[in-house]
Design a protein around this motif. Structure first.
Motif, PDB file in Angstrom:
ATOM      1  N   SER A 200     -39.786  -0.480 -14.350  1.00 36.20           N
ATOM      2  CA  SER A 200     -40.795   0.254 -15.111  1.00 36.20           C
ATOM      3  C   SER A 200     -42.191  -0.048 -14.589  1.00 36.20           C
ATOM      4  N   VAL A 201     -42.444  -1.323 -14.243  1.00 31.07           N
ATOM      5  CA  VAL A 201     -43.754  -1.710 -13.723  1.00 31.07           C
ATOM      6  C   VAL A 201     -44.068  -0.944 -12.441  1.00 31.07           C
ATOM      7  N   GLU A 202     -43.059  -0.728 -11.603  1.00 35.79           N
ATOM      8  CA  GLU A 202     -43.262   0.008 -10.349  1.00 35.79           C
ATOM      9  C   GLU A 202     -43.857   1.387 -10.603  1.00 35.79           C
ATOM     10  N   THR A 203     -43.414   2.056 -11.664  1.00 30.24           N
ATOM     11  CA  THR A 203     -43.896   3.412 -11.945  1.00 30.24           C
ATOM     12  C   THR A 203     -45.239   3.408 -12.676  1.00 30.24           C
ATOM     13  N   MET A 204     -45.594   2.284 -13.316  1.00 36.32           N
ATOM     14  CA  MET A 204     -46.849   2.203 -14.077  1.00 36.32           C
ATOM     15  C   MET A 204     -48.048   1.920 -13.188  1.00 36.32           C
ATOM     16  N   LEU A 205     -47.866   1.087 -12.153  1.00 33.98           N
ATOM     17  CA  LEU A 205     -48.986   0.630 -11.337  1.00 33.98           C
ATOM     18  C   LEU A 205     -49.518   1.716 -10.409  1.00 33.98           C
ATOM     19  N   LYS A 206     -50.835   1.689 -10.229  1.00 24.50           N
ATOM     20  CA  LYS A 206     -51.435   2.493  -9.176  1.00 24.50           C
ATOM     21  C   LYS A 206     -51.036   1.913  -7.826  1.00 24.50           C
ATOM     22  N   GLN A 207     -51.218   2.665  -6.779  1.00 27.77           N
ATOM     23  CA  GLN A 207     -50.947   2.127  -5.447  1.00 27.77           C
ATOM     24  C   GLN A 207     -51.804   0.886  -5.224  1.00 27.77           C
ATOM     25  N   ASP A 208     -51.194  -0.158  -4.725  1.00 28.38           N
ATOM     26  CA  ASP A 208     -51.872  -1.427  -4.467  1.00 28.38           C
ATOM     27  C   ASP A 208     -52.181  -2.196  -5.747  1.00 28.38           C
ATOM     28  N   GLY A 209     -51.588  -1.782  -6.892  1.00 30.32           N
ATOM     29  CA  GLY A 209     -51.775  -2.503  -8.148  1.00 30.32           C
ATOM     30  C   GLY A 209     -51.039  -3.827  -8.126  1.00 30.32           C
ATOM     31  N   VAL A 210     -51.407  -4.731  -9.055  1.00 35.38           N
ATOM     32  CA  VAL A 210     -50.884  -6.094  -9.042  1.00 35.38           C
ATOM     33  C   VAL A 210     -50.152  -6.408 -10.345  1.00 35.38           C
ATOM     34  N   LEU A 211     -49.038  -7.111 -10.193  1.00 37.10           N
ATOM     35  CA  LEU A 211     -48.228  -7.580 -11.322  1.00 37.10           C
ATOM     36  C   LEU A 211     -48.316  -9.089 -11.427  1.00 37.10           C
ATOM     37  N   CYS A 212     -48.336  -9.613 -12.660  1.00 40.98           N
ATOM     38  CA  CYS A 212     -48.199 -11.052 -12.897  1.00 40.98           C
ATOM     39  C   CYS A 212     -47.115 -11.255 -13.936  1.00 40.98           C
ATOM     40  N   SER A 213     -46.199 -12.190 -13.662  1.00 36.12           N
ATOM     41  CA  SER A 213     -45.136 -12.537 -14.603  1.00 36.12           C
ATOM     42  C   SER A 213     -45.218 -14.020 -14.917  1.00 36.12           C
ATOM     43  N   PHE A 214     -45.273 -14.352 -16.206  1.00 37.29           N
ATOM     44  CA  PHE A 214     -45.333 -15.742 -16.660  1.00 37.29           C
ATOM     45  C   PHE A 214     -43.952 -16.167 -17.138  1.00 37.29           C
ATOM     46  N   SER A 215     -43.426 -17.256 -16.575  1.00 37.61           N
ATOM     47  CA  SER A 215     -42.103 -17.758 -16.962  1.00 37.61           C
ATOM     48  C   SER A 215     -42.125 -19.278 -17.010  1.00 37.61           C
ATOM     49  N   PRO A 216     -41.531 -19.876 -18.042  1.00 38.78           N
ATOM     50  CA  PRO A 216     -41.506 -21.344 -18.127  1.00 38.78           C
ATOM     51  C   PRO A 216     -40.453 -22.003 -17.240  1.00 38.78           C
ATOM     52  N   CYS A 217     -39.430 -21.253 -16.824  1.00 38.29           N
ATOM     53  CA  CYS A 217     -38.310 -21.842 -16.077  1.00 38.29           C
ATOM     54  C   CYS A 217     -38.252 -21.285 -14.651  1.00 38.29           C
ATOM     55  N   ILE A 218     -37.925 -22.146 -13.694  1.00 41.19           N
ATOM     56  CA  ILE A 218     -37.899 -21.742 -12.292  1.00 41.19           C
ATOM     57  C   ILE A 218     -36.767 -20.764 -12.016  1.00 41.19           C
ATOM     58  N   GLU A 219     -35.672 -20.830 -12.799  1.00 44.80           N
ATOM     59  CA  GLU A 219     -34.572 -19.873 -12.616  1.00 44.80           C
ATOM     60  C   GLU A 219     -35.035 -18.452 -12.925  1.00 44.80           C
ATOM     61  N   GLN A 220     -35.916 -18.298 -13.915  1.00 39.35           N
ATOM     62  CA  GLN A 220     -36.480 -16.979 -14.215  1.00 39.35           C
ATOM     63  C   GLN A 220     -37.321 -16.479 -13.046  1.00 39.35           C
ATOM     64  N   VAL A 221     -38.062 -17.376 -12.453  1.00 39.70           N
ATOM     65  CA  VAL A 221     -38.909 -17.024 -11.317  1.00 39.70           C
ATOM     66  C   VAL A 221     -38.060 -16.550 -10.140  1.00 39.70           C
ATOM     67  N   GLN A 222     -36.995 -17.269  -9.864  1.00 43.49           N
ATOM     68  CA  GLN A 222     -36.143 -16.919  -8.719  1.00 43.49           C
ATOM     69  C   GLN A 222     -35.558 -15.520  -8.867  1.00 43.49           C
ATOM     70  N   ARG A 223     -35.053 -15.229 -10.053  1.00 41.17           N
ATOM     71  CA  ARG A 223     -34.434 -13.913 -10.246  1.00 41.17           C
ATOM     72  C   ARG A 223     -35.473 -12.801 -10.218  1.00 41.17           C
ATOM     73  N   THR A 224     -36.650 -13.077 -10.773  1.00 36.73           N
ATOM     74  CA  THR A 224     -37.721 -12.079 -10.758  1.00 36.73           C
ATOM     75  C   THR A 224     -38.157 -11.780  -9.326  1.00 36.73           C
ATOM     76  N   CYS A 225     -38.309 -12.825  -8.520  1.00 39.33           N
ATOM     77  CA  CYS A 225     -38.729 -12.639  -7.126  1.00 39.33           C
ATOM     78  C   CYS A 225     -37.702 -11.839  -6.338  1.00 39.33           C
ATOM     79  N   GLU A 226     -36.424 -12.062  -6.596  1.00 38.80           N
ATOM     80  CA  GLU A 226     -35.376 -11.290  -5.925  1.00 38.80           C
ATOM     81  C   GLU A 226     -35.515  -9.801  -6.228  1.00 38.80           C
ATOM     82  N   THR A 227     -35.828  -9.481  -7.488  1.00 33.61           N
ATOM     83  CA  THR A 227     -35.969  -8.082  -7.888  1.00 33.61           C
ATOM     84  C   THR A 227     -37.239  -7.460  -7.311  1.00 33.61           C
ATOM     85  N   LEU A 228     -38.288  -8.261  -7.179  1.00 39.58           N
ATOM     86  CA  LEU A 228     -39.569  -7.749  -6.702  1.00 39.58           C
ATOM     87  C   LEU A 228     -39.553  -7.366  -5.230  1.00 39.58           C
ATOM     88  N   GLN A 229     -38.676  -7.967  -4.442  1.00 41.53           N
ATOM     89  CA  GLN A 229     -38.732  -7.818  -2.991  1.00 41.53           C
ATOM     90  C   GLN A 229     -38.567  -6.382  -2.510  1.00 41.53           C
TER      91      GLN A 229
END
Length: 312
Positions: A200-229
């Motif tokens: 959903s974020v992909e369709t919301m952002l303007k070209q060159d727009g920036v996303l920030c995701s806050f997560s307390p656990c590193i496992e959440q970060v890993q899975r999020t980064c995999e999806t972002l690639q």
């Protein structure tokens, strides 16, 4: 999309006088503050005495006001930094170190349109509103209806309703509303499963727009980064650790004393630090300033993952 201008009568200004109905931060000391709505005829009672609200009206923010006993407090404007320290904690909140980093890396400036999920206690949302003012807009969403309603009330008390729109929506399951497609300069996510909201974020952002995701656990970060690639570039993760220091005046003495604290060697002697005001027979000087890390420091809050939408 048209933007509603900020109500000048409610705009926080250090030059504006305090009015009946205003929200002020009553400052007793750095670790004791509270938010109070000024109401003519009301009183504040604390350990310093009784303070009449009517005495506050007409004074500028930052004023020192006296009680019936001669005690005093300061009346401060509810800036985002102070509001973070006094707001009701409906959820875990972001603090100043994380907030300032988020706003900087999201490249938020006046006029930006920012999407946020979830709203929580509104700590970050308040700072986002100031960053986009006077012509920008923050659209924030929380799946919990009562939490969203409480946050909306807080924003109204702070005079930020024209800059912040609060919605009730499950962003993980439904995504952001389609009406904002391609219009967001930045998106902030504070969700248990942020990777579900990435499409959903992909369709919301303007070209060159920036996303920030806050997560307390590193496992959440890993899975999020995999999806972002697949659709994002310049993916980075940070952890902000803040270390505060105590600064206080003390006296240095050359001979051992019962309540002294050894702080360093001297030839055939030791220096000791005494609380200010202690009388001793052998003072080496009139006093010194001691600086040391605070005994209790705020540790890990969470990981901040940033990513920039690829230009198609």
């Amino acid at each position: 999309m048209s933007m509603v201008p900020l109500d000048s009568s409610k705009k926080i200004s250090f030059q504006r006088k305090i009015c009946d109905g205003d929200l002020v931060i009553v400052y007793e000391r750095h670790d004791n503050m509270k938010a109070i709505k000024v109401c003519k005829g009301s009183e504040l009672q604390n350990r310093f005495g009784v303070f009449k609200h009517s005495d506050w009206i007409g004074k500028p923010f930052g004023s020192k006001v006296l009680s019936n006993k001669g005690g005093f407090v300061y009346l401060l404007a509810p800036t985002p930094e102070l509001w973070t320290l006094v707001l009701s904690h409906r959820t875990q909140i972001l603090y100043i170190a994380d907030i300032s980093f988020v706003i900087s890396y999201l490249e938020i400036v006046p006029g930006c349109l920012v999407l946020e999920s979830g709203t929580g206690s509104g700590s970050l949302t308040t700072s986002l509103a100031r960053a986009v003012a006077p012509s920008g807009q923050v659209f924030t969403f929380d799946f919990h209806e009562q939490r969203a309603a409480s946050a909306r009330e807080d924003f109204e008390r702070n005079g930020l309703s024209s800059l912040i729109t609060v919605g009730v929506r499950d962003i993980q399951g439904e995504g952001f509303p389609k009406e904002y497609s391609g219009s967001a300069d930045a998106v902030f996510l504070d969700l248990p499963q942020p990777w579900l909201a990435v499409p959903s974020v992909e369709t919301m952002l303007k070209q060159d727009g920036v996303l920030c995701s806050f997560s307390p656990c590193i496992e959440q970060v890993q899975r999020t980064c995999e999806t972002l690639q697949s659709s994002f570039t310049d993916i980075r993760t940070f952890e902000i650790l803040l270390r505060a220091y105590e600064i206080r005046e003390c006296r240095l003495v050359s001979n051992a004393v019962e309540e002294g604290v050894t702080t360093g060697p001297l030839p055939q002697k030791r220096r000791h630090c005494l609380p200010n005001g202690k009388n001793t027979d052998s003072l080496e000087n009139n006093g010194s300033v001691m600086v040391r890390p605070c005994s209790s420091a705020r540790g890990h809050t969470g990981y901040l993952t940033f990513a920039r939408l690829k230009v198609q």
